[in-house]
Write a protein that holds these residues in place. Structure first.
Motif, PDB file in Angstrom:
ATOM      1  N   GLY A   1       0.816  -1.212   0.000  1.00  0.00           N
ATOM      2  CA  GLY A   1       0.000   0.000   0.000  1.00  0.00           C
ATOM      3  C   GLY A   1       0.848   1.259   0.000  1.00  0.00           C
ATOM      4  N   GLU A   2       1.907   1.259   0.812  1.00  0.00           N
ATOM      5  CA  GLU A   2       2.800   2.413   0.846  1.00  0.00           C
ATOM      6  C   GLU A   2       3.516   2.592  -0.487  1.00  0.00           C
ATOM      7  OE1 GLU A   2       5.391   1.986   4.176  1.00  0.00           O
ATOM      8  OE2 GLU A   2       3.757   2.219   5.621  1.00  0.00           O
ATOM      9  N   TYR A   3       3.938   1.494  -1.100  1.00  0.00           N
ATOM     10  CA  TYR A   3       4.603   1.576  -2.397  1.00  0.00           C
ATOM     11  C   TYR A   3       3.659   2.171  -3.439  1.00  0.00           C
ATOM     12  CZ  TYR A   3       6.781   0.254  -6.781  1.00  0.00           C
ATOM     13  OH  TYR A   3       7.320   0.295  -8.031  1.00  0.00           O
ATOM     14  N   MET A   4       2.406   1.714  -3.419  1.00  0.00           N
ATOM     15  CA  MET A   4       1.442   2.207  -4.393  1.00  0.00           C
ATOM     16  C   MET A   4       1.163   3.697  -4.184  1.00  0.00           C
ATOM     17  SD  MET A   4      -1.081  -1.092  -4.490  1.00  0.00           S
ATOM     18  CE  MET A   4      -2.284  -0.365  -5.583  1.00  0.00           C
ATOM     19  N   LEU A   5       1.150   4.134  -2.928  1.00  0.00           N
ATOM     20  CA  LEU A   5       0.942   5.563  -2.669  1.00  0.00           C
ATOM     21  C   LEU A   5       2.138   6.393  -3.093  1.00  0.00           C
ATOM     22  CD1 LEU A   5      -0.750   5.502   0.836  1.00  0.00           C
ATOM     23  CD2 LEU A   5      -1.765   6.282  -1.296  1.00  0.00           C
ATOM     24  N   ASN A   6       3.336   5.869  -2.909  1.00  0.00           N
ATOM     25  CA  ASN A   6       4.547   6.614  -3.234  1.00  0.00           C
ATOM     26  C   ASN A   6       4.932   6.543  -4.705  1.00  0.00           C
ATOM     27  OD1 ASN A   6       4.886   7.446  -0.588  1.00  0.00           O
ATOM     28  ND2 ASN A   6       6.001   5.598  -0.045  1.00  0.00           N
TER      29      ASN A   6
END
Length: 89
Positions: A79-84
């Motif tokens: 999720g963090e990767y997708m947001l960043n």
């Protein structure tokens, strides 16, 4: 409401209900194999109530908790990767 719109709405609701049944939180990770802890520890020759049996059950519980924590961490990292990185699919 026209009949075509009503039928499409009913189909969408039925599909949403059917798909929601597939998602469940806090399932036992498949890495554990879904085995019965009692049966596994007894198959290793440990008598119920013995210190070895208790240690076996505790070890399996720790393994299950670690697997769940790893799965949660991977989901959070994704999720963090997708947001960043919104530009990458």
């Amino acid at each position: 409401m026209p009949l075509a719109t009503t039928s499409r709405l009913l189909i969408a609701v039925a599909l949403a209900i059917a798909l929601s049944a597939c998602s469940a939180r806090y399932q036992t990770p498949t890495a554990m194999g879904g085995d019965d802890d009692d049966a596994v520890c007894q198959s290793r020759g440990y008598a119920q109530g013995s210190p070895e049996y208790v240690a076996c059950r505790k070890d399996r519980d720790v393994q299950r908790s670690a697997a769940t924590a790893r799965a949660d961490r991977r989901q959070r990292d994704l999720g963090e990767y997708m947001l960043n990185h919104p530009d990458r699919p």
